[in-house]
Scaffold this active site. Structure first.
Site, PDB file in Angstrom:
ATOM      1  CB  CYS A   1      49.053  41.511  48.053  1.00  0.00           C
ATOM      2  SG  CYS A   1      48.016  40.052  47.994  1.00  0.00           S
TER       3      CYS A   1
ATOM      4  CD  GLU B   1      46.707  39.818  44.523  1.00  0.00           C
ATOM      5  OE1 GLU B   1      47.220  40.839  45.058  1.00  0.00           O
ATOM      6  OE2 GLU B   1      47.018  38.667  44.820  1.00  0.00           O
TER       7      GLU B   1
ATOM      8  CE  LYS C   1      58.801  35.133  35.956  1.00  0.00           C
ATOM      9  NZ  LYS C   1      59.714  35.413  37.126  1.00  0.00           N
TER      10      LYS C   1
END
Length: 504
Positions: free
Chosen positions: A303, A269, A193
């Site tokens: 991130c 994550e 996805k």
């Protein structure tokens, strides 16, 4: 069949044919029950590139069924590690062949400079696929002594099964490879996805899955809204594992759905608010370069972005002007500008979010010494921004901004630096700069993060594990550790000599 579209890249004249359907069983198909579409934007121009099919919950069901059938028949335990390795290497070769085209498509949809998409994101993705191709025939168990005269035990590391993989928009191709490579190496099948903001390269890569020779159903791609496709995968009773990269808020929802459905395995994550510490013994010029890379790479949409900088008070007045000059040297421009070191941020929503944090920083009393103002004209461009005089309770210090915004504070002692660095709910990355070897060892062990960089920042390697502590996630990607996320250990007890007396 869902019809492909042809996109013309104005800067290069290249025409790229992009599938618009859902990729299930090695075919691009329309939704089984929905007419909804997803509009894909160019963040440099704010214009629509094309529309693609938006998958529904029923489409996820179809894709999962295809993945399950492949797992039971043509993949999983039905194909050797040598064959999995061959196919992964073939896929890597095809991506290498098409690197320029993929980079231009990535740049259009994501905004990052073509040279960075090609040389870093795609280059690293090719290496990742080849690294895990090397592991595919080396998934090993143990033989365990029980009783040498009558019994032995051994373990098998079986593929875990059907994996739902939900990837973000900041590194669309790179995150695709991080998820796909270890899963396929272990023998799992996949329902991918991609982010609804940047789905185009995942669809293009799906074409290469077919060309490489993977059997139908091994990799399926269902672009959809996160609240639809991501939620359906997380709660699906026939999905054995979900891997997700994205926000901590969404990660919590995925864990909850996994627990309430079939207790599927989950790896996450998630977000970060990573500290970067510069001690007085550091090479200040190099430290400034690494601080720049830490917060400005990918226009701060990272991130592990080193968004909290702590500078020792004895060098603060010398270091900050150096840092400002370094930041000024980075050019934020459109993706096809060869001089660009960063592009626009990915969407209007992200642009507005970043500037809301910049305004919050100003209102809470932090001082802007660089950037912090909107550009005129089109495009979601955010210039490098530095705040000083920050306090620990400010939103720009506590929250993940996901943009090129740096919050700078002073410290006096090593102990104070460690305390400030660890004062966060996150634990993804951290960095320190020092030429005192003993200090480097002490501080790197004290920092509460899954990855700690010493005299560098933001560089990762495919053979080194990556993941978070605290609210930055669960599990590890990359390296041999990622194989554990896609395998299930089975213990087999074999009796070849003991006779059981009965009754007891």
């Amino acid at each position: 069949m869902a019809q492909p579209v042809t996109i013309t890249v104005e800067a290069t004249g290249r025409k790229i044919t992009v599938p618009t359907g859902l990729f299930i069983n090695n075919e691009f198909v329309p939704s089984v029950d929905s007419k909804e579409t997803i509009e894909c934007y160019n963040p440099a121009t704010e214009e629509v590139i094309c529309k693609i099919v938006a998958g529904s919950e029923k489409d996820i069901d179809v894709a999962v069924a295809a993945a399950r059938k492949a797992f039971k028949t043509t993949w999983g335990k039905n194909v050797t590690g040598f064959e999995r390795s061959r196919l992964l290497n073939k896929l890597a070769d095809l991506i290498e062949r098409d690197a320029q085209e993929l980079a231009e498509l990535e740049a259009l949809n994501n905004g990052k400079p073509v040279k960075i998409a090609r040389d870093f994101d795609i280059g690293d993705s090719i290496q990742c696929l080849r690294y895990y191709a090397g592991w595919a025939d080396k998934i090993l168990g143990q033989t365990i002594e029980v009783d040498n005269k009558t019994k032995l035990a051994f373990t098998r590391h079986d593929p875990i099964g059907v994996c739902g993989q939900i990837i973000p928009w900041n590194y669309p191709i790179n995150m695709w490879s991080w998820k796909v490579a270890p899963a396929l190496a272990c023998g799992c099948t996949i329902v991918m996805k991609p982010s609804e903001i940047t789905p185009l390269t995942a669809l293009k890569l799906s074409e290469l899955i077919v060309e490489a020779g993977f059997p139908p159903g091994v990799v399926n791609t269902v672009p959809s809204l996160g609240s639809v496709g991501g939620a359906a995968l997380s709660a699906h009773m026939d999905v054995d594992k979900v891997a997700f990269t994205g926000s901590t808020l969404t990660g919590r929802k995925i864990m909850e759905a996994a627990a309430k459905s079939n207790l599927k395995k989950v790896s996450l994550e998630l977000g970060g608010k990573s500290p970067n510490i510069v001690f007085e013994s550091a090479d200040l010029d190099q430290a400034a370069n690494w601080v720049g890379l830490g917060i400005l790479y990918n226009t701060g949409q990272d991130c592990t972005a080193g968004s909290r900088l702590f500078v020792q008070d004895t060098i603060y007045d010398k270091f900050i002007p150096m840092l400002v000059e370094k930041f000024k040297q980075l050019k934020i421009s459109h993706a096809f500008d060869e001089q660009a070191g960063g592009g626009p941020v990915v969407s209007k929503m992200q642009y507005d979010k970043i500037f809301s944090y910049i305004e919050s920083g100003k209102q809470q009393g932090a001082k802007v010494i660089l950037g912090g103002e909107k550009r005129p004209g089109k495009g979601y461009f955010v210039d490098p921004t530095i705040f000083v005089d920050v306090k620990p309770d400010m939103k720009i210090v506590r929250d993940e901004i996901f943009g090129p915004v740096l919050a700078v504070a002073k410290f006096s002692t090593e102990e104070e630096a460690i305390e400030l660095a660890n004062d966060t709910t996150y634990g993804l990355g951290a960095g320190l700069h020092s030429n005192d070897a003993s200090q480097c060892m002490r501080v790197s062990q004290a920092l509460e993060a899954g990855t700690v960089w010493v005299n560098q920042y933001n560089l990762l390697n495919n053979n080194v594990p990556f993941g978070g502590k605290k609210q930055s996630g669960i599990g590890r990607e990359l390296g041999s550790y990622a194989l554990e996320e896609y395998t299930s250990v089975k213990a087999i007890h074999w009796n070849y000599g003991e006779k059981l007396d009965w009754p007891l």
